[in-house]
Design a protein around this motif. Structure first.
Motif, PDB file in Angstrom:
ATOM      1  N   GLN A 153       0.844  -1.194   0.000  1.00  0.00           N
ATOM      2  CA  GLN A 153       0.000   0.000   0.000  1.00  0.00           C
ATOM      3  C   GLN A 153       0.880   1.244   0.000  1.00  0.00           C
ATOM      4  O   GLN A 153       1.897   1.268   0.700  1.00  0.00           O
ATOM      5  N   PRO A 154       0.531   2.286  -0.795  1.00  0.00           N
ATOM      6  CA  PRO A 154      -0.607   2.355  -1.718  1.00  0.00           C
ATOM      7  C   PRO A 154      -0.292   1.657  -3.031  1.00  0.00           C
ATOM      8  O   PRO A 154       0.863   1.335  -3.326  1.00  0.00           O
ATOM      9  N   ALA A 155      -1.327   1.443  -3.824  1.00  0.00           N
ATOM     10  CA  ALA A 155      -1.185   0.793  -5.115  1.00  0.00           C
ATOM     11  C   ALA A 155      -2.160   1.422  -6.096  1.00  0.00           C
ATOM     12  O   ALA A 155      -3.093   2.140  -5.701  1.00  0.00           O
ATOM     13  N   ALA A 156      -1.971   1.125  -7.372  1.00  0.00           N
ATOM     14  CA  ALA A 156      -2.833   1.711  -8.400  1.00  0.00           C
ATOM     15  C   ALA A 156      -4.301   1.392  -8.151  1.00  0.00           C
ATOM     16  O   ALA A 156      -5.182   2.238  -8.357  1.00  0.00           O
ATOM     17  N   TRP A 157      -4.581   0.177  -7.666  1.00  0.00           N
ATOM     18  CA  TRP A 157      -5.982  -0.205  -7.484  1.00  0.00           C
ATOM     19  C   TRP A 157      -6.639   0.470  -6.270  1.00  0.00           C
ATOM     20  O   TRP A 157      -7.828   0.276  -6.019  1.00  0.00           O
ATOM     21  N   ASP A 158      -5.897   1.332  -5.567  1.00  0.00           N
ATOM     22  CA  ASP A 158      -6.514   2.161  -4.542  1.00  0.00           C
ATOM     23  C   ASP A 158      -7.252   3.355  -5.146  1.00  0.00           C
ATOM     24  O   ASP A 158      -7.961   4.067  -4.426  1.00  0.00           O
ATOM     25  N   GLU A 159      -7.077   3.573  -6.457  1.00  0.00           N
ATOM     26  CA  GLU A 159      -7.745   4.686  -7.138  1.00  0.00           C
ATOM     27  C   GLU A 159      -8.410   4.178  -8.409  1.00  0.00           C
ATOM     28  O   GLU A 159      -7.960   4.451  -9.522  1.00  0.00           O
ATOM     29  N   ILE A 160      -9.479   3.428  -8.246  1.00  0.00           N
ATOM     30  CA  ILE A 160     -10.229   2.864  -9.379  1.00  0.00           C
ATOM     31  C   ILE A 160     -11.288   3.870  -9.803  1.00  0.00           C
ATOM     32  O   ILE A 160     -12.168   4.235  -9.008  1.00  0.00           O
ATOM     33  N   THR A 161     -11.214   4.315 -11.040  1.00  0.00           N
ATOM     34  CA  THR A 161     -12.177   5.279 -11.555  1.00  0.00           C
ATOM     35  C   THR A 161     -13.275   4.561 -12.338  1.00  0.00           C
ATOM     36  O   THR A 161     -12.997   3.764 -13.225  1.00  0.00           O
ATOM     37  N   VAL A 162     -14.513   4.840 -11.975  1.00  0.00           N
ATOM     38  CA  VAL A 162     -15.671   4.259 -12.659  1.00  0.00           C
ATOM     39  C   VAL A 162     -16.194   5.287 -13.653  1.00  0.00           C
ATOM     40  O   VAL A 162     -16.713   6.340 -13.259  1.00  0.00           O
ATOM     41  N   SER A 163     -16.063   4.984 -14.930  1.00  0.00           N
ATOM     42  CA  SER A 163     -16.494   5.910 -15.972  1.00  0.00           C
ATOM     43  C   SER A 163     -18.004   5.830 -16.182  1.00  0.00           C
ATOM     44  O   SER A 163     -18.674   4.884 -15.751  1.00  0.00           O
ATOM     45  N   ASP A 164     -18.533   6.830 -16.864  1.00  0.00           N
ATOM     46  CA  ASP A 164     -19.956   6.795 -17.220  1.00  0.00           C
ATOM     47  C   ASP A 164     -20.251   5.595 -18.113  1.00  0.00           C
ATOM     48  O   ASP A 164     -21.333   4.999 -18.021  1.00  0.00           O
ATOM     49  N   GLU A 165     -19.290   5.244 -18.960  1.00  0.00           N
ATOM     50  CA  GLU A 165     -19.468   4.076 -19.833  1.00  0.00           C
ATOM     51  C   GLU A 165     -19.555   2.797 -19.009  1.00  0.00           C
ATOM     52  O   GLU A 165     -20.348   1.894 -19.319  1.00  0.00           O
ATOM     53  N   ALA A 166     -18.750   2.706 -17.952  1.00  0.00           N
ATOM     54  CA  ALA A 166     -18.812   1.527 -17.082  1.00  0.00           C
ATOM     55  C   ALA A 166     -20.154   1.453 -16.369  1.00  0.00           C
ATOM     56  O   ALA A 166     -20.747   0.372 -16.239  1.00  0.00           O
ATOM     57  N   LEU A 167     -20.654   2.577 -15.903  1.00  0.00           N
ATOM     58  CA  LEU A 167     -21.952   2.595 -15.240  1.00  0.00           C
ATOM     59  C   LEU A 167     -23.046   2.102 -16.178  1.00  0.00           C
ATOM     60  O   LEU A 167     -23.914   1.302 -15.785  1.00  0.00           O
ATOM     61  N   ALA A 168     -23.012   2.557 -17.419  1.00  0.00           N
ATOM     62  CA  ALA A 168     -24.023   2.143 -18.384  1.00  0.00           C
ATOM     63  C   ALA A 168     -23.926   0.655 -18.681  1.00  0.00           C
ATOM     64  O   ALA A 168     -24.945  -0.038 -18.826  1.00  0.00           O
ATOM     65  N   ALA A 169     -22.701   0.138 -18.752  1.00  0.00           N
ATOM     66  CA  ALA A 169     -22.514  -1.283 -19.045  1.00  0.00           C
ATOM     67  C   ALA A 169     -22.986  -2.153 -17.885  1.00  0.00           C
ATOM     68  O   ALA A 169     -23.667  -3.173 -18.091  1.00  0.00           O
ATOM     69  N   VAL A 170     -22.651  -1.765 -16.664  1.00  0.00           N
ATOM     70  CA  VAL A 170     -23.052  -2.554 -15.492  1.00  0.00           C
ATOM     71  C   VAL A 170     -24.568  -2.586 -15.358  1.00  0.00           C
ATOM     72  O   VAL A 170     -25.140  -3.584 -14.904  1.00  0.00           O
ATOM     73  N   ALA A 171     -25.231  -1.532 -15.769  1.00  0.00           N
ATOM     74  CA  ALA A 171     -26.693  -1.482 -15.689  1.00  0.00           C
ATOM     75  C   ALA A 171     -27.350  -2.581 -16.516  1.00  0.00           C
ATOM     76  O   ALA A 171     -28.501  -2.947 -16.262  1.00  0.00           O
ATOM     77  N   GLN A 172     -26.635  -3.122 -17.485  1.00  0.00           N
ATOM     78  CA  GLN A 172     -27.174  -4.172 -18.342  1.00  0.00           C
ATOM     79  C   GLN A 172     -26.658  -5.562 -17.957  1.00  0.00           C
ATOM     80  O   GLN A 172     -26.970  -6.547 -18.628  1.00  0.00           O
ATOM     81  N   ALA A 173     -25.879  -5.655 -16.874  1.00  0.00           N
ATOM     82  CA  ALA A 173     -25.227  -6.906 -16.500  1.00  0.00           C
ATOM     83  C   ALA A 173     -26.139  -7.797 -15.674  1.00  0.00           C
ATOM     84  O   ALA A 173     -27.161  -7.360 -15.128  1.00  0.00           O
TER      85      ALA A 173
END
Length: 295
Positions: free
Chosen positions: A88-108
């Protein structure tokens, strides 16, 4: 194109190749990872490994300069049980969720998240955006792994899930903490004790399904007061790295397609046992396991 299963969380060496995400891809469903890697050679390599495992990587971002790709020090004892020290810290401590990811997860069909990836406030804020989405079945994978054992945070995250998954030690610890305020080792040994611990957690969180893994004893699924158990295959343990992720992959697929509860647990246990009987986190599943799982 949206895929069936999305995972928000850590991507790191040496617990990769990519844990539950690779296991999902192996058993024939499409899986995407929402994570973050560094601008380094380890990040390049880990991204290629994930792609080779047929994991969709379009929502894996690159971290700001100064945050390296995640690593973990894994120690395996004489009985094959693994312990982990996460850098710690590592890159995965700052995961950014894009609007495109939100739209994709909504269909999962399903979204899985874990407590380890929520060690940073940044990730907790990003995950909150995902958990606002209605539709996908939500799975929460608990890891009470010091120094990141945070019962209040686990309880808050459990309130947002449909299925809570933890091991027998963790269910005992959390239930004891809820009853007394102390986080001490406590492992239920019989079905009645496991059911009572699940009921205590459910009362505090309103979660309807709690899955408890019990190592060589198999697993249990608590469903609104009803406890179903299944045994684990008898194996010689090589190491346990990745076994929990394999179990989770089986649990997610089985529950989202509506399989009978005992079958879900038996198939999930078979995946976890196979991984534990091999060295490394993601051994290739033989055809007979994949055929059994999809029967």
């Amino acid at each position: 194109m949206p895929t069936d299963f999305y995972a928000f969380g850590e991507i790191l060496w040496d617990c990769l190749p990519s844990g539950r995400h690779a296991h999902l891809a192996q058993i024939g469903v499409s899986a995407s990872l929402i994570s973050c890697i560094g601008r380094d050679s380890l990040g390049d390599e880990i991204l290629q490994v994930a792609r080779d495992k047929k994991v969709n990587t379009e929502f894996i971002t690159r971290a700001r300069i100064g945050l390296a790709t995640g690593t973990v020090l894994v120690t395996v004892d004489a009985t094959g049980n693994a312990t982990y020290e996460l850098v710690q810290p590592a890159a995965w401590d700052e995961i950014t969720v894009s609007d495109e990811a939100l739209a994709a997860v909504a269909q999962a069909r399903a979204l899985v998240y874990g407590s380890l990836s929520c060690r940073s406030p940044y990730n907790r804020d990003q995950l909150a955006r995902l958990l606002e989405i209605k539709g996908p079945l939500r799975f929460f994978d608990v890891n009470l792994r010091p120094p990141f054992a945070d019962p209040p945070l686990v309880m808050e995250l459990a309130k947002r899930t449909d299925v809570l998954k933890l091991n027998d030690g963790e269910v005992g610890q959390l239930a004891h903490w809820l009853r007394t305020g102390d986080l001490v080792p406590e492992t239920p040994r019989i079905a009645g004790e496991i059911a009572a611990a699940c009921a205590t957690i459910a009362e505090a969180t309103n979660v309807s399904h709690i899955c408890v893994t019990m190592g060589e004893e198999g697993a249990a699924l608590w469903d609104r007061g009803n406890l179903v158990t299944a045994p684990a295959p008898k194996i010689v343990v090589k190491d346990t790295v990745g076994a929990g992720d394999a179990f989770m992959a089986g649990l997610m697929v089985g529950l989202t397609r509506g399989d009978e509860t005992r079958k879900v647990l038996e198939n999930a246990c078979s995946l976890g046992a196979f991984v534990a009987s091999h060295h490394g986190a993601t051994p290739l599943f033989p055809a007979e396991i994949i055929e059994r799982f999809n029967a």
